[in-house]
Write an enzyme that holds these catalytic residues in place. Structure first.
Site: not given
Length: 389
Positions: A76, A134-135, A359
């Protein structure tokens, strides 16, 4: 470095750049899953799809009996507008691969092809876990496990391309490696009114401000100083006009720990302190505490395998003991169920400008790190498959 991985690196880059151009958010990875499944099927790998959302499992069964090893990649992307300017930049507004999951997926596809080409000589089974989401908690690991991802598995491994480490470095550690992550939302309710007549009100902002300051003492005065922990306030929001005493104020934050006892202690202190401080000011507090991923704790024996295997698999690389990290990872669920190890592969390169943190809107990594990721996963899997059952 594995010669087959070297020869297949150009395609690995192509796969990664395709995924980077077409990122998908957590729980929406349909096109990504289609792309991965298509590649796996072209390699002759058996594929199970739509597991825990858009997760999938590829299976390479060797011609000879043996153990079973699982290897995991996440797929993702993040809700971030890309600013890097690469020719393979995201084509989707507000969405980008800002954490390296596109590289994880491409590297594991390279690993899948490697084992598929060696099925006749393979002892045992290699299970390839392409995990969605996962995020964002609750994440895609648990649903994949519920669909049998770890059934019969003897060991499980995963890697994270990590730009804080330079290319040419890999790292891991036995025991706690990444923190648990919880979130809390505290709603303070007072009694609103005119800013010029505060004696007729209960000011939720004042109560919330006092609580923010008191929460800073939880780690410093309630937690054993030998047990790492973080309690961070992320937002405080209350009021809508300069001459009105706010009736409601919301505080939000996060908690990171490495052991369950400390995690439970901090939760109790947040809940008790919120109620007590609010009552002191004549207000009330409601706490919504969301338990997220557990701490990622590598098995000591599998971390020892990493330190044995990595130097031979990656000649010339620095093989280091990782410093535990406060970011969280739902790979934690896999190593709760089976022996395993999570490993960091250095992907930063100051000379090429790959210096931005994960990020960040300008995040990118040195793609040569994908070769190291694939070679390391192959070496760990072959080592575990060679063990006696």
């Amino acid at each position: 470095m594995n010669e087959t991985v070297e020869h297949g690196f150009a395609e690995m880059v192509e796969w990664r750049r395709h995924l980077h151009r077409h990122p998908e958010l957590s729980y929406k990875e349909q096109e990504t899953a289609d792309f991965v499944a298509g590649k796996l099927e072209a390699f002759g790998v058996e594929v199970r799809r739509d597991l825990g959302g858009h997760g999938l499992i590829g299976t390479v069964r060797g011609a000879l009996p043996g153990r079973t090893v699982a290897l995991r990649a996440d797929m993702d992307a993040l809700p971030i507008e890309e600013e890097g300017g690469a020719d393979y930049a995201s084509t989707r507004s507000g969405v980008m691969h800002a954490c390296g999951h596109d590289g994880h997926t491409a590297a594991l596809l390279g690993v899948a092809r490697y084992f598929a080409q060696r099925r006749a000589a393979l002892r045992g089974e290699v299970r390839l876990l392409f995990q969605a989401s996962e995020e964002v908690c609750p994440g895609g690991a648990r649903p994949l496990i519920e669909h049998g991802a770890l059934d019969g598995v003897d060991a499980v491994y995963g890697v994270h391309l990590w730009t804080p480490l330079p290319v040419g470095t890999v790292a891991s550690t036995g025991g706690p490696m990444m923190a648990s992550t919880d979130e809390f939302f505290i709603d303070i309710t007072g009694r609103g009114g005119h800013g010029g007549m505060p004696h007729e009100t209960v000011d939720s902002i004042v109560a919330a401000s006092a609580l923010v300051m008191q929460l800073q003492t939880v780690v410093s005065r309630s937690v054993d100083p030998l047990r790492p922990a973080v309690l961070s306030i992320g937002t405080i929001n209350g009021g809508f006009a300069q001459n009105v005493v706010a009736e409601k104020t919301r505080i939000t934050g996060t908690v990171r720990t490495f052991d369950e006892a400390t995690r439970a202690l901090i939760r109790r202190r947040i809940e008790d302190m919120s109620r007590q401080v609010a009552e002191t000011y004549g207000a009330s507090a409601e706490v919504d505490y969301l338990v997220g991923y557990p701490a990622l704790v590598n098995h000591e024996s599998e971390a020892e395998r990493f330190f044995r295997v990595a130097p031979a698999a990656l000649p010339g690389f620095a093989v280091e003991k990782a410093v535990p990290l406060m970011p969280a990872e739902d790979f934690a669920y896999y190593v709760r169920e089976r022996p395993g190890c999570f490993m960091l592969v250095g992907a930063g390169n100051t000379e090429k400008g790959f210096v931005y943190p994960h990020h960040h809107p300008k995040f990118d990594f040195d793609e040569s790190a994908m070769k190291a990721s694939a070679a390391l996963l192959i070496a760990m899997a072959e080592s575990a498959l060679a063990d006696e059952s």
